[in-house]
Design a protein around this motif. Structure first.
Motif, PDB file in Angstrom:
ATOM      1  N   LEU A  41     -16.379  -0.367  52.794  1.00  0.00           N
ATOM      2  CA  LEU A  41     -16.827  -0.917  54.069  1.00  0.00           C
ATOM      3  C   LEU A  41     -17.432   0.174  54.950  1.00  0.00           C
ATOM      4  CD1 LEU A  41     -17.010  -3.365  55.942  1.00  0.00           C
ATOM      5  CD2 LEU A  41     -14.698  -2.834  56.717  1.00  0.00           C
ATOM      6  N   ARG A  42     -16.811   1.351  54.987  1.00  0.00           N
ATOM      7  CA  ARG A  42     -17.324   2.476  55.776  1.00  0.00           C
ATOM      8  C   ARG A  42     -18.709   2.888  55.284  1.00  0.00           C
ATOM      9  NH1 ARG A  42     -17.839   7.909  56.032  1.00  0.00           N
ATOM     10  NH2 ARG A  42     -17.291   8.194  53.863  1.00  0.00           N
ATOM     11  N   LEU A  43     -18.864   3.010  53.979  1.00  0.00           N
ATOM     12  CA  LEU A  43     -20.156   3.391  53.412  1.00  0.00           C
ATOM     13  C   LEU A  43     -21.224   2.334  53.678  1.00  0.00           C
ATOM     14  CD1 LEU A  43     -19.005   4.905  50.015  1.00  0.00           C
ATOM     15  CD2 LEU A  43     -19.864   6.144  52.019  1.00  0.00           C
ATOM     16  N   PHE A  44     -20.839   1.077  53.596  1.00  0.00           N
ATOM     17  CA  PHE A  44     -21.771  -0.018  53.869  1.00  0.00           C
ATOM     18  C   PHE A  44     -22.290   0.066  55.311  1.00  0.00           C
ATOM     19  CE2 PHE A  44     -22.757  -4.375  55.139  1.00  0.00           C
ATOM     20  CZ  PHE A  44     -23.621  -4.766  54.118  1.00  0.00           C
ATOM     21  N   VAL A  45     -21.396   0.288  56.250  1.00  0.00           N
ATOM     22  CA  VAL A  45     -21.776   0.363  57.661  1.00  0.00           C
ATOM     23  C   VAL A  45     -22.666   1.587  57.916  1.00  0.00           C
ATOM     24  CG1 VAL A  45     -20.872   0.744  60.002  1.00  0.00           C
ATOM     25  CG2 VAL A  45     -19.816  -0.954  58.514  1.00  0.00           C
ATOM     26  N   SER A  52     -31.300   0.933  59.439  1.00  0.00           N
ATOM     27  CA  SER A  52     -31.778   0.349  60.692  1.00  0.00           C
ATOM     28  C   SER A  52     -32.507   1.395  61.534  1.00  0.00           C
ATOM     29  CB  SER A  52     -30.619  -0.244  61.489  1.00  0.00           C
ATOM     30  OG  SER A  52     -30.033  -1.312  60.790  1.00  0.00           O
ATOM     31  N   CYS A  53     -31.972   2.614  61.556  1.00  0.00           N
ATOM     32  CA  CYS A  53     -32.632   3.708  62.280  1.00  0.00           C
ATOM     33  C   CYS A  53     -33.992   4.019  61.678  1.00  0.00           C
ATOM     34  CB  CYS A  53     -31.765   4.967  62.254  1.00  0.00           C
ATOM     35  SG  CYS A  53     -30.329   4.891  63.321  1.00  0.00           S
ATOM     36  N   GLU A  67     -33.344  -6.837  65.658  1.00  0.00           N
ATOM     37  CA  GLU A  67     -34.461  -7.172  64.766  1.00  0.00           C
ATOM     38  C   GLU A  67     -34.609  -6.142  63.636  1.00  0.00           C
ATOM     39  OE1 GLU A  67     -38.354  -5.314  66.957  1.00  0.00           O
ATOM     40  OE2 GLU A  67     -37.422  -7.068  67.899  1.00  0.00           O
ATOM     41  N   HIS A  68     -34.289  -4.884  63.914  1.00  0.00           N
ATOM     42  CA  HIS A  68     -34.367  -3.856  62.873  1.00  0.00           C
ATOM     43  C   HIS A  68     -33.294  -4.093  61.805  1.00  0.00           C
ATOM     44  CE1 HIS A  68     -36.136  -1.706  66.459  1.00  0.00           C
ATOM     45  NE2 HIS A  68     -37.154  -1.867  65.620  1.00  0.00           N
ATOM     46  N   LEU A  69     -32.111  -4.451  62.252  1.00  0.00           N
ATOM     47  CA  LEU A  69     -31.027  -4.777  61.317  1.00  0.00           C
ATOM     48  C   LEU A  69     -31.398  -5.998  60.486  1.00  0.00           C
ATOM     49  CD1 LEU A  69     -28.150  -4.539  60.192  1.00  0.00           C
ATOM     50  CD2 LEU A  69     -27.390  -5.879  62.148  1.00  0.00           C
ATOM     51  N   GLU A  70     -31.967  -7.004  61.118  1.00  0.00           N
ATOM     52  CA  GLU A  70     -32.353  -8.219  60.405  1.00  0.00           C
ATOM     53  C   GLU A  70     -33.397  -7.932  59.329  1.00  0.00           C
ATOM     54  OE1 GLU A  70     -33.582 -10.646  63.685  1.00  0.00           O
ATOM     55  OE2 GLU A  70     -31.549 -11.434  64.002  1.00  0.00           O
ATOM     56  N   LYS A  71     -34.260  -6.974  59.581  1.00  0.00           N
ATOM     57  CA  LYS A  71     -35.308  -6.640  58.611  1.00  0.00           C
ATOM     58  C   LYS A  71     -34.761  -5.903  57.391  1.00  0.00           C
ATOM     59  CE  LYS A  71     -39.087  -6.601  61.903  1.00  0.00           C
ATOM     60  NZ  LYS A  71     -40.079  -5.803  62.632  1.00  0.00           N
ATOM     61  N   LEU A  73     -31.511  -6.036  56.326  1.00  0.00           N
ATOM     62  CA  LEU A  73     -30.330  -6.683  55.760  1.00  0.00           C
ATOM     63  C   LEU A  73     -30.530  -7.284  54.365  1.00  0.00           C
ATOM     64  CD1 LEU A  73     -27.393  -7.111  56.429  1.00  0.00           C
ATOM     65  CD2 LEU A  73     -28.008  -9.257  57.532  1.00  0.00           C
ATOM     66  N   PRO A  74     -31.613  -8.020  54.097  1.00  0.00           N
ATOM     67  CA  PRO A  74     -31.749  -8.596  52.746  1.00  0.00           C
ATOM     68  C   PRO A  74     -31.736  -7.533  51.637  1.00  0.00           C
ATOM     69  CG  PRO A  74     -33.300  -9.623  54.243  1.00  0.00           C
ATOM     70  CD  PRO A  74     -32.689  -8.468  54.984  1.00  0.00           C
ATOM     71  N   GLN A  75     -32.493  -6.473  51.807  1.00  0.00           N
ATOM     72  CA  GLN A  75     -32.524  -5.437  50.772  1.00  0.00           C
ATOM     73  C   GLN A  75     -31.191  -4.699  50.687  1.00  0.00           C
ATOM     74  OE1 GLN A  75     -35.152  -4.982  48.599  1.00  0.00           O
ATOM     75  NE2 GLN A  75     -33.629  -3.777  47.523  1.00  0.00           N
ATOM     76  N   LEU A  76     -30.552  -4.470  51.822  1.00  0.00           N
ATOM     77  CA  LEU A  76     -29.240  -3.802  51.824  1.00  0.00           C
ATOM     78  C   LEU A  76     -28.220  -4.602  51.017  1.00  0.00           C
ATOM     79  CD1 LEU A  76     -27.347  -1.542  52.976  1.00  0.00           C
ATOM     80  CD2 LEU A  76     -26.868  -3.137  54.836  1.00  0.00           C
ATOM     81  N   LEU A  77     -28.205  -5.899  51.228  1.00  0.00           N
ATOM     82  CA  LEU A  77     -27.253  -6.750  50.504  1.00  0.00           C
ATOM     83  C   LEU A  77     -27.564  -6.778  49.010  1.00  0.00           C
ATOM     84  CD1 LEU A  77     -26.873  -9.676  53.042  1.00  0.00           C
ATOM     85  CD2 LEU A  77     -25.233  -7.848  52.558  1.00  0.00           C
ATOM     86  N   LEU A  78     -28.824  -6.724  48.651  1.00  0.00           N
ATOM     87  CA  LEU A  78     -29.182  -6.670  47.241  1.00  0.00           C
ATOM     88  C   LEU A  78     -28.786  -5.330  46.620  1.00  0.00           C
ATOM     89  CD1 LEU A  78     -32.704  -8.344  47.221  1.00  0.00           C
ATOM     90  CD2 LEU A  78     -30.614  -9.232  46.187  1.00  0.00           C
TER      91      LEU A  78
END
Length: 80
Positions: A41-45, A52-53, A67-71, A73-78
């Motif tokens: 969880l720590r590494l994910f965050v 996002s930065c 909006e940066h997080l939303e952009k 998020l899909p690739q991060l989850l994959l």
């Protein structure tokens, strides 16, 4: 576990994980599995914050917005 400014209480992570078990009253987690889940969880965050930065920087923004997080998020989850 407070490296790089991100940390979570082991007891909080354990409660969150147990909350999603079907039979959460009988399910147990050993200390190592709680530590491993907390580290994941720590590494994910941290990865989410870094991406996002980067996204904000690539758009010329000085602050990270939702909006940066939303952009990212899909690739991060994959990736995770």
């Amino acid at each position: 576990m407070a490296e790089n400014g991100a940390s979570f209480k082991l007891s909080t992570v354990e409660k969150i994980v147990k909350h999603h078990f079907q039979d959460n009253g009988k399910t147990r987690m050993n200390t190592d599995s709680v530590k491993l889940t907390t580290e994941l969880l720590r590494l994910f965050v941290l990865e989410m914050a870094a991406r996002s930065c980067d996204q904000a920087r690539s758009e010329g923004a000085e602050t990270v917005e939702v909006e940066h997080l939303e952009k990212i998020l899909p690739q991060l989850l994959l990736d995770f």
